[in-house]
Design an enzyme around this catalytic site. Structure first.
Site, mmCIF file in Angstrom:
data_model
loop_
_atom_site.group_PDB
_atom_site.id
_atom_site.type_symbol
_atom_site.label_atom_id
_atom_site.label_comp_id
_atom_site.label_asym_id
_atom_site.label_seq_id
_atom_site.Cartn_x
_atom_site.Cartn_y
_atom_site.Cartn_z
ATOM 1 N N SER A 148 -8.639 2.114 3.171
ATOM 2 C CA SER A 148 -9.163 3.365 2.663
ATOM 3 C C SER A 148 -8.126 4.475 2.547
ATOM 4 O O SER A 148 -8.393 5.473 1.879
ATOM 5 C CB SER A 148 -10.288 3.842 3.571
ATOM 6 O OG SER A 148 -9.798 4.133 4.862
ATOM 7 N N SER A 150 -7.105 -0.006 7.184
ATOM 8 C CA SER A 150 -7.044 1.088 6.207
ATOM 9 C C SER A 150 -5.697 1.784 6.079
ATOM 10 O O SER A 150 -5.496 2.566 5.150
ATOM 11 C CB SER A 150 -8.117 2.127 6.514
ATOM 12 O OG SER A 150 -9.370 1.682 6.048
ATOM 13 N N LYS A 179 -4.398 12.290 5.287
ATOM 14 C CA LYS A 179 -5.642 11.750 4.764
ATOM 15 C C LYS A 179 -6.755 12.790 4.964
ATOM 16 O O LYS A 179 -6.760 13.500 5.979
ATOM 17 C CB LYS A 179 -5.973 10.459 5.527
ATOM 18 C CG LYS A 179 -7.101 9.623 4.947
ATOM 19 C CD LYS A 179 -7.237 8.308 5.738
ATOM 20 C CE LYS A 179 -8.340 7.410 5.228
ATOM 21 N NZ LYS A 179 -8.420 6.146 5.987
#
Lengths: 479, 96, 474
Positions: C143, C167, C68
Site C-alpha cells: 500500500s 506494504s 505516507k
C-alpha cells in the site's frame, strides 16, 4: 402469594480515584468544562494508542483483595466493539476472559435479618474505560457529546445471583460502598457518576433451582432507587407470571419520578460485541509478592472494625455495625474514645443525639463542627456530674450552633448541675409542703408519684438538679 | 460457504450500507476468501497457544500523572459538527 | 542543483551542510520535479514546501522527507487515502514525525496510498491510483505505492511507509528501491493510523541501504506512548553498516520456489544467492513449512483488527459526516460514502471472523496458526543468519489486472506476510530486472531486533551490484 423467589445480581461500576485517566494523561476532575479534559487519545483520534495507568491496576487489586477475590497472575485487556456516539473508538477497552479479580464475596447483614449474616458471591471485577456523556435536554435537533468522562478508569464489580430480596440488595450496596470508602479507592459519589449500579432480576417458583428469565434494570441513581426498582420489578413480574405471561428478556429503565420501570425500546441492532484481545496493550503479570504487598497495605475493613468495636469497647453488634458502616462515623467514634470518652456513652450520643441534631440542621456528617475532643469533653461533664444528661441534650445543639465547647456553654448559661445536698434538701422540703396530695399517694404505696415531686424540684432548679441526688433526698424525707 | 454468513447482519453490525450490486459482489468475494481460508483446517492446532502479540513485552505502564493536552479547540475547530464546546450528533433516541 | 533524481539523504545532507538556504534549493528542485512528474505518477496526495526555511541541525538537517499519508502530521490533512478522513487535521505529530523533525528533516509531502493501507497495488486510493515510474501502465505496488513511486522517480529524496503484510517491501520491489520493515516494536506506532495493530510497522523507503539505515537510526527506540514499542537498546546502524558477508549463513527456503513464482523472479533470487556465495556467504537450504498458510492467517488477523480499528470513522468527531436527522442513518451514510470497496470488504470480513459463533473457527484458529510462523522462523534462525526470499511472486503487474479478483491481489503478499505475522525485520532491495526492464526485488528476513545484520547483508549485495543505480526513464 409469595410463591415466587426473586433472584438478583448486581453490577456495580466504580470510578477508581486516580488523578489521570486509565489510558492517557487527562485529568479525571469532575465538573470541568465540556471536553476540557480530553486529548487525542481519549477522543480516539486516528493513530493514538493507550498506555495503562499503573495506579488503576493497583486500586483494582486493593478492591479485589478486600472482597476476598483471587487476583489473576496474568491479566489482559480486550476490545468490546459497538457503535455509540459517546464511545470515541467504537470499542471500549475492557477485560473479557482474564479480569483482574475473580471469585470473592461480601458478607451482608440486612437490618431485618435479626443479626443473621449471609455471603454474597462476587463473580469478578474487571477494569475498563468509561464512555463520554450525551446531553439531550435543551439541545435543539440533536444531542451533544462531552468526552470528559471518556477514559475514566472504572472497576466493574459483578455479583453472583445470590441476592434474594431488595433489602439484601440495599445492604450489599451499602456494605460494598463502605468497603470502597475504607479502601479510599473511590469517592463513591453517585450524583457525579463515580458509583453506578445495574440490577438483574428474575423470578422462579420457590424450590425451583433453574433461573427464570432475567430483566436488566438501568438508570438506578441511588441505593434507595435500586431497592424500590427491584420491589417494583418483583411485583410486576409476579403479576405477569400469575397471569400466565412470559417474562421478556430485556433492559428496563427505572423512572424514579413515576416509581416504575419502563421497557427500553428494543434496539434496532443486534448485540454482538466481538470481543478480542486488545493488540495495543501488552499482557500484565502480577507476582505473589506484589499481591502480598498490596494485601499488607490494606487498611482495616468494616467487618474487622466491627468485631474490634464489639470486643474492645463492649458495643452491641448492632451499634458497632451502625458505626462502622460509615467509615468517618466509626473513626469519629474511636477518636472520641481516644479523647477519653466512655465508649458506650459516646456510641449512644453519636448515634442518636449528634446525628439527630445534625440531621435537623440538614448538615452532613462531614460538616459536623464538634471535634471528637469537644464531644469527649461534653461527655466528661456528664460523667463527672457537672451537668445532667438532660442538660447535655440542650448543650449539644448549642455546641453545633454556637461553635463553642460544652465547658464554655455550661459556664455562660450557668448550667452546672446542682449537687449541693443542703440546697436541694431545702427545696425538697418546700416542694413536699406545697404538694400534700402526691405525698399522700406516695406514702400509700403509689411510688410512681415521686416522679411529680422530682419534676417540681427540677423545675425550681431549671433542670440543673442532679436527678439521682434528688431521688435519694425525697425517698429519705418521705420514708 | 455463502450460507455461513448473513451479509445483511454483518453490514448492520459494521454500520456499512450495501447497495444491491455491491451486496452480490461482496457476498461472492467473502465466500471465496472464506473458502480459501478454510484450508487452515488442515493444520493440527491442538495444544497450540494463540499468538496475540509478537512483542515479548509485559507490564508496560504509565505513572498516574496529569498532563493537560489542550487540544480541545483544535479538535473542535475541524469537527464535522460542533455546537459550543460540544460535538453534536443527531438525536440519540434509544437512551433514557 | 537542478535534478534531485539521484539525490540520496547522504548526498543531500552533504550538499546542504546545515544551511537553510541550501535546504531551500534542494526542496525547490524537488518541487519542480514533482510539478513535472506527479500529474502522470500521482505519488502525492499533498506536496507543500514550508513558508520559511529555518532548519534544525541534526543528521537530517534540511533534508526534505515525504511520508505516507497514514502518518499523523500536525497541521497536515492526513487522509489515509480515504474520503472518510477528508478534513482530518491531526493536532499532533506521530512519534516518527517528531523524531524526523528533531533530526532536522523538513516534511514536504504526504504520499498516496491504498485506502487505509488496504491493498497491494495502490488502486484502492480515493485519490486515484499511483503509476509505476518504470511503466506507467503498471502498478507501483501497495500500500505504500506513493512513497515507493516518489522515491523511485526522484520526486522524493526518501520517504516513510508502513508495512502490515508487505506494504513497504512489495512496492519497493515493484519500484526498484530499498524498503525496510523493522522488527515489530522497533519503531513507535504512535501516530500511525492503525490497520492491523499487531502487524503494523513504520519503515523507510529509500534509494540506498545506507539511507535506510540512517532513517531507521533516527526513528528507532522506545516510545512511552506506544505500549508495544520495544525497550531494546538501539544499535548504531549507520556505523555498523558493512559489506562484509564472509561466512554469513543465508537461508533459502524450498517452500518459496513453488508454483506461482514468476520464472524471472526465481532467476533473480537464484542469481542473488550466487552473488552472496561469491562474496563469501554460505547458502543453506532451510524449510519454512507453514509458508503456504501465510495469506490465510493474515486475512483473518489483519481484517479482524482492521474492522475494529475502522469503527471510529463514524462521522461524529472528525473527517467526513454525511448529515442526517437519524443517528444510524448518519453512521451508515458516512461510512458508505467514506469507504471504498476494499475497505468495506475487509471490514465485513473482519466483522465476520470475530462474530459470535465464528470466533473460534476463524479468529482463534488464525491466532493459533500464527504461532507456527514464529516457530518456523525460530527454527530456521538456528541454522542461518538471514533468509533470502522473493519479495513478490511477480514483477509489477498491469493496472486493473487484479482489481476484480481480491484473492489474486492478496496472494501478491505471500512472501512478505510471514515477517509481519512473526514480527521479524525484513528488507526489500533492488535485485534485477526482467527483459522488459521491470524491477524485481529480493527480500532478506532477519532475526528479531537484528536490523544491523539485515542492513549489512543488504548493503553487501547493493555494493556488489548495479541494480540500484538504474533509474526509470520518465
Amino acid at each position: 402469594m409469595n410463591t415466587y423467589e426473586p433472584v438478583i445480581g448486581l453490577e456495580v461500576h466504580v470510578q477508581l480515584a486516580t488523578k489521570s485517566k486509565i489510558f492517557c494523561a487527562c485529568s479525571t476532575k469532575f465538573g470541568s468544562e465540556p471536553n476540557a479534559n480530553t486529548c487525542p487519545i481519549c477522543m480516539g483520534l486516528p493513530g493514538t494508542l493507550p498506555v495503562l495507568n499503573e495506579q488503576a491496576l493497583r486500586l483494582a487489586m486493593k478492591v479485589g483483595l478486600a472482597l476476598n477475590t483471587t487476583i489473576a497472575k496474568r491479566i489482559k485487556f480486550d476490545r468490546k466493539n459497538y457503535f455509540y456516539p459517546d464511545l470515541p473508538k467504537a470499542y471500549q477497552i475492557s477485560q473479557y476472559d482474564m479480569p483482574v479479580c475473580a471469585h470473592g464475596g461480601l458478607t451482608i447483614q440486612p437490618e431485618s435479618s435479626g443479626g443473621i449474616t449471609k455471603q454474597i458471591g462476587i463473580t469478578r471485577a474487571h477494569l475498563e474505560e468509561d464512555a463520554g456523556k450525551l446531553l439531550h435536554e435543551g439541545v435543539k435537533d440533536g444531542s451533544w457529546v462531552d468526552y470528559n468522562r471518556a477514559g475514566i478508569p472504572l472497576l466493574e464489580i459483578v455479583s453472583e445471583p445470590d441476592i434474594r430480596s431488595p433489602e439484601e440488595a440495599y445492604d450489599y450496596l451499602t456494605r460494598l460502598k463502605a468497603v470502597l470508602l475504607y479502601l479510599e479507592v473511590s469517592d463513591c459519589n453517585m450524583e457525579e457518576g463515580s458509583l453506578r449500579c445495574d440490577a438483574n432480576v428474575s423470578l422462579r417458583p420457590k424450590g425451583e433451582s433453574q433461573f427464570g428469565t432475567k430483566v436488566e434494570i438501568k438508570n438506578l441513581n441511588s441505593f434507595k432507587a435500586v431497592q424500590k426498582a427491584l420491589q417494583y420489578e418483583i411485583e410486576r413480574q409476579t403479576e405477569a407470571l400469575e397471569q400466565g405471561e412470559k417474562i421478556a428478556q430485556e433492559t428496563r429503565l427505572w423512572n424514579d419520578m413515576q416509581g416504575k420501570t419502563i421497557s427500553m425500546r428494543s434496539k434496532e441492532h443486534a448485540h454482538d460485541y466481538r470481543y478480542f484481545p486488545e493488540p495495543d496493550l501488552v499482557p500484565f503479570t502480577v507476582t505473589e509478592k506484589e499481591i502480598e504487598a498490596v494485601r499488607r497495605a490494606l487498611p482495616e475493613l468494616p467487618q474487622a472494625r466491627k468485631e474490634r468495636f464489639v470486643k474492645n469497647f463492649g458495643l452491641s453488634d448492632y451499634d458497632a455495625s451502625v458505626l462502622v458502616n460509615d467509615k468517618v462515623l466509626g473513626e469519629y467514634f474511636e477518636n472520641c474514645v481516644k479523647e477519653g470518652a466512655n465508649a458506650k456513652l459516646a456510641c449512644n450520643w453519636i448515634q442518636t443525639d449528634l446525628l439527630g441534631a445534625l440531621n435537623e440542621r440538614c448538615l452532613s456528617f462531614d460538616q459536623n463542627p464538634i471535634t471528637p475532643k469537644h464531644l469527649a469533653g461534653m461527655l466528661a461533664l456528664i460523667e463527672n456530674n457537672t451537668i445532667s444528661g438532660k442538660i447535655g441534650k440542650d448543650v449539644l445543639p448549642l455546641m453545633i450552633d454556637e461553635k463553642k465547647t460544652a465547658d464554655q456553654i455550661v459556664k455562660e448559661k450557668n448550667l452546672v448541675q446542682v449537687t449541693d445536698t443542703k440546697l436541694l434538701e431545702d427545696i425538697a422540703e418546700r416542694v413536699i409542703a406545697a404538694n400534700p396530695n402526691p405525698v399522700e399517694q406516695y406514702k400509700s404505696g403509689k411510688t410512681q408519684a415521686i416522679g411529680f415531686l422530682v419534676g417540681q424540684i427540677m423545675k425550681e432548679t431549671k433542670g440543673k438538679a442532679n436527678p439521682k441526688i434528688v431521688n435519694e433526698i425525697l425517698q429519705k424525707k418521705l420514708s | 460457504m455463502s450460507e455461513k454468513f448473513n451479509i445483511d447482519s454483518l453490514a448492520d453490525l459494521a454500520r456499512i450500507r450495501l447497495k444491491k450490486e455491491e451486496k452480490a459482489k461482496l457476498t461472492n468475494d467473502l465466500s471465496k476468501i472464506l473458502g480459501y481460508v478454510e484450508a487452515l483446517g488442515q493444520l493440527n492446532l491442538e495444544g497450540i497457544e494463540p499468538t496475540t502479540h509478537v512483542a515479548k513485552l509485559e507490564n508496560v505502564f504509565r505513572a498516574d500523572e496529569v498532563k493537560p493536552a489542550l487540544v480541545r479547540e483544535e479538535v473542535l475547530k475541524h469537527s464535522p459538527h460542533r455546537e459550543g464546546n460540544f460535538f453534536k450528533v443527531p438525536k440519540v433516541i434509544d437512551q433514557a | 542543483m537542478t535534478n534531485p533524481e539521484p539525490l540520496t539523504i547522504q548526498a543531500a545532507a552533504r550538499f546542504i551542510q546545515g544551511s537553510s538556504e541550501k535546504a531551500r534549493t534542494v526542496a525547490e528542485a524537488l518541487k519542480k520535479r514533482v510539478d513535472q512528474l506527479d500529474k502522470s505518477i500521482n505519488a502525492y496526495i499533498q506536496f507543500q514546501l514550508p513558508k520559511t526555511f529555518e532548519i534544525k541541525q541534526g543528521p537530517l538537517a534540511g533534508v526534505p522527507i515525504s511520508v505516507k499519508d497514514n502518518l499523523c502530521t500536525h497541521g497536515w490533512e492526513t487522509t489515509c487515502g480515504s474520503k472518510v478522513l477528508k478534513g482530518f487535521i491531526p493536532p499532533y505529530d506521530a512519534t516518527v514525525i517528531r523524531k524526523l523533525k528533531e533530526a532536522g528533516a523538513v516534511i514536504v509531502g504526504k504520499c498516496n496510498m491504498d485506502e487505509f493501507a488496504f491493498g497491494s497495488s495502490n488502486e484502492s486510493s480515493a485519490f486515484g491510483p499511483v503509476k509505476n515510474p518504470w511503466d506507467l501502465t503498471r502498478v507501483p505496488g501497495g500500500s505504500s505505492g506513493g512513497s515507493a513511486a516518489a522515491v523511485s522517480s526522484g520526486e522524493a529524496i526518501a520517504a516513510l511507509g508502513s508495512d502490515t503484510g508487505g506494504s513497504i517491501r512489495q512496492p519497493a520491489s515493484f519500484c526498484s528501491v530499498v524498503g525496510l520493515k523493522p522488527t515489530y516494536g522497533r519503531v513507535s506506532r504512535y501516530g500511525l493510523v492503525a490497520f492491523g495493530s499487531s502487524l503494523d510497522q513504520i519503515g523507510p523507503i529509500t534509494k540506498t541501504v545506507e539511507d535506510a539505515a540512517l532513517l531507521l537510526q533516527v526513528m528507532a527506540g522506545h516510545d512511552p506512548l506506544d505500549s508495544t514499542s520495544a525497550q531494546e537498546p538501539v544499535p548504531h546502524y549507520t556505523e555498523k553498516l558493512s559489506k562484509q558477508v564472509n561466512g554469513l549463513k543465508i537461508g533459502l527456503a524450498k517452500e518459496h520456489f513453488a508454483a506461482g513464482l514468476d520464472p524471472d523472479v526465481e532467476k533473480a533470487i537464484r542469481q542473488a544467492a550466487k552473488t552472496y556465495q561469491d562474496l563469501g556467504a554460505k547458502i543453506v537450504d532451510i524449510s519454512l513449512p507453514h509458508s503456504r498458510f501465510a495469506v490465510h492467517v493474515y486475512y483473518i488477523v489483519a481484517t479482524a483488527e482492521a474492522s475494529s480499528n475502522l469503527g471510529r470513522y463514524d462521522g461524529v468527531r472528525y473527517g467526513l459526516r454525511v448529515p442526517s436527522s437519524n443517528l444510524t442513518e448518519m453512521y451508515i451514510d458516512t461510512r458508505d460514502q467514506g469507504f471504498g470497496a476494499e475497505a468495506k470488504r475487509r471490514i465485513l470480513l473482519g466483522t465476520f471472523v470475530l462474530s459470535a459463533g465464528y470466533y473460534d473457527a476463524y479468529y482463534l484458529r488464525g491466532l493459533k496458526a500464527r504461532t507456527f510462523f514464529r516457530r518456523d522462523f525460530e527454527e530456521a534462525f538456528k541454522q542461518v543468519d538471514v533468509i533470502l526470499t522473493p519479495t513478490a511472486p511477480t514483477p509489477p503487474f498491469k493496472l486493473g489486472e487484479k482489481t476484480g479478483d481480491p484473492l489474486a491481489m492478496y496472494l501478491s503478499d505471500l512472501y512478505t506476510i510471514p515477517a509481519n505475522l512473526a514480527g521479524n525485520p525484513a528488507i526489500s532491495i533492488p535485485g534485477g530486472f526482467t527483459n522488459r526492464d521491470l524491477p524485481i526485488g529480493i527480500q532478506l528476513i532477519g532475526k528479531p531486533f537484528d536490523e544491523a545484520t539485515l542492513l549489512s547483508t543488504a548493503y553487501a549485495f547493493e555494493q556488489a551490484t548495479d541494480f540500484h543505480k538504474k533509474k526509470p526513464r520518465i
